[in-house]
Design an enzyme around this catalytic site. Structure first.
Site, PDB file in Angstrom:
ATOM      1  N   ASN A   1      -6.510  -2.745  14.806  1.00 26.85           N
ATOM      2  CA  ASN A   1      -7.924  -2.994  14.506  1.00 26.85           C
ATOM      3  C   ASN A   1      -8.120  -4.168  13.540  1.00 26.85           C
ATOM      4  O   ASN A   1      -9.222  -4.388  13.045  1.00 26.85           O
ATOM      5  CB  ASN A   1      -8.568  -1.724  13.937  1.00 26.85           C
TER       6      ASN A   1
ATOM      7  N   ASP B   1       0.820  -1.209   0.000  1.00 14.55           N
ATOM      8  CA  ASP B   1       0.000   0.000   0.000  1.00 14.55           C
ATOM      9  C   ASP B   1       0.857   1.264   0.000  1.00 14.55           C
ATOM     10  O   ASP B   1       2.080   1.203   0.148  1.00 14.55           O
ATOM     11  CB  ASP B   1      -0.946  -0.004   1.209  1.00 14.55           C
TER      12      ASP B   1
ATOM     13  N   GLU C   1      -9.459  -1.766   5.797  1.00 12.76           N
ATOM     14  CA  GLU C   1      -9.918  -1.407   7.135  1.00 12.76           C
ATOM     15  C   GLU C   1     -11.224  -2.126   7.469  1.00 12.76           C
ATOM     16  O   GLU C   1     -11.994  -2.470   6.563  1.00 12.76           O
ATOM     17  CB  GLU C   1     -10.164   0.108   7.198  1.00 12.76           C
TER      18      GLU C   1
ATOM     19  N   HIS D   1      -6.666  -4.546  10.560  1.00 12.90           N
ATOM     20  CA  HIS D   1      -6.516  -4.280   9.115  1.00 12.90           C
ATOM     21  C   HIS D   1      -5.261  -4.959   8.569  1.00 12.90           C
ATOM     22  O   HIS D   1      -4.308  -5.208   9.299  1.00 12.90           O
ATOM     23  CB  HIS D   1      -6.527  -2.779   8.810  1.00 12.90           C
TER      24      HIS D   1
HETATM   25  P1  PGA Z   1       2.897  -1.473  12.669  1.00 12.65           P
HETATM   26  O1  PGA Z   1       1.721  -1.357  11.604  1.00 12.65           O
HETATM   27  O2  PGA Z   1       3.818  -2.527  12.159  1.00 12.65           O
HETATM   28  O3  PGA Z   1       3.545  -0.111  12.651  1.00 12.65           O
HETATM   29  O4  PGA Z   1       2.283  -1.813  13.972  1.00 12.65           O
HETATM   30  C1  PGA Z   1       1.151  -2.517  11.108  1.00 12.65           C
HETATM   31  C2  PGA Z   1      -0.038  -2.166  10.250  1.00 12.65           C
HETATM   32  O5  PGA Z   1      -0.698  -1.146  10.513  1.00 12.65           O
HETATM   33  O6  PGA Z   1      -0.332  -2.929   9.332  1.00 12.65           O
END
Ligand code: PGA
Length: 240
Positions: free
Chosen positions: A136, A67, A143, A138
């Site tokens: 959350n 992404d 999301e 995702h």
């Molecule tokens: P993080 O993010 O590795 O910074 O916890 C993971 C994500 O949001 O997919």
């Protein structure tokens, strides 16, 4: 889904690196699906170490990132293109032309997304998709929602994700509100999926992954429909 529980973050990153290294050695022209975020930094450092020791060759490897924010200039130090160059691509012998990140600066996001999806297919599909997970649930910028999208698309960030990602920006108003992301089917098309989960904040997301429930409220739970998923987590995320 296969679960590997490690003592701590470093041990998770060592296991993840070993799996990735084995795949690259077995198939030197493999296609990797790569994540950004704080989680995979240790994995990238381990891959760089292996390369610097002369034991790993990325010259034929291709990559597709999950992404990118939209809109954002790839030169912006908060862009995911910048992140990947800094933490991995500029430190190994991968051909930068073989690395793809959705273009956050494109004029026509829908066209960019359609071309991105096609490029994955034309390359022959992703051999190993490495994933982090949001608090959350995702994956990429897919999301929690009533409906999820299958293929690469433009999407809005949730308040939860804007808040979580604001730590990288001066203020939360600076976090772009949209993103281009691979969709659930783009991710599920990968031959093999490796999910990295560390830290207490990911406990609930991990528990939903380990339960029998599949729900678009936790997009990562759809990975249960894939036949080759390995989760590597640390004790902090696994234990209450
Ligand atoms: P993080 O993010 O590795 O910074 O916890 C993971 C994500 O949001 O997919």
């Amino acid at each position: 889904m296969k679960l590997i529980i490690c003592e701590n973050y470093d041990a998770v990153m060592e296991q993840a690196a070993q799996i990735t290294i084995d795949i690259i050695k077995n198939k030197p022209d493999c296609i990797l699906g790569l994540p950004t975020g704080s989680t995979p930094i240790g994995l990238y450092n381990n891959l760089v170490k292996e390369y610097e020791a002369g034991k790993l060759d990325f010259s034929q490897v291709k990559s597709f990132n999950l992404d990118e924010y939209y809109p954002i200039d790839p030169e912006n130090d908060q862009s995911y293109r910048y992140f990947m160059n800094k933490h991995l691509f500029n430190r190994i012998n991968i051909d930068i032309n073989n690395t793809r990140v959705p273009n956050g600066n494109c004029e026509d996001p829908n066209q960019e997304c359609a071309e991105y999806e096609k490029a994955i297919d034309l390359a022959g599909g992703i051999d190993l998709q490495i994933l982090g997970i949001g608090n959350n649930g995702h994956i990429g910028f897919n999301e929690p929602d009533k409906n999820l999208q299958a293929y690469t698309h433009m999407t809005k960030l949730t308040e939860n994700t804007i808040e979580a990602n604001s730590r990288f920006f001066e203020k939360s108003d600076d976090v772009p509100r949209k993103a281009l992301t691979m969709g659930m089917a783009s991710i599920m098309k990968a031959e093999k999926i490796l999910m990295l989960i560390t830290g207490k904040a990911k406990h609930n997301a991990l528990m939903t992954l380990l339960s029998d429930n599949i729900t678009t409220d936790v997009p990562a739970s759809l990975l249960k429909l894939h036949t080759d998923v390995t989760i590597i987590c640390d004790k902090a995320s696994y234990e209450e």
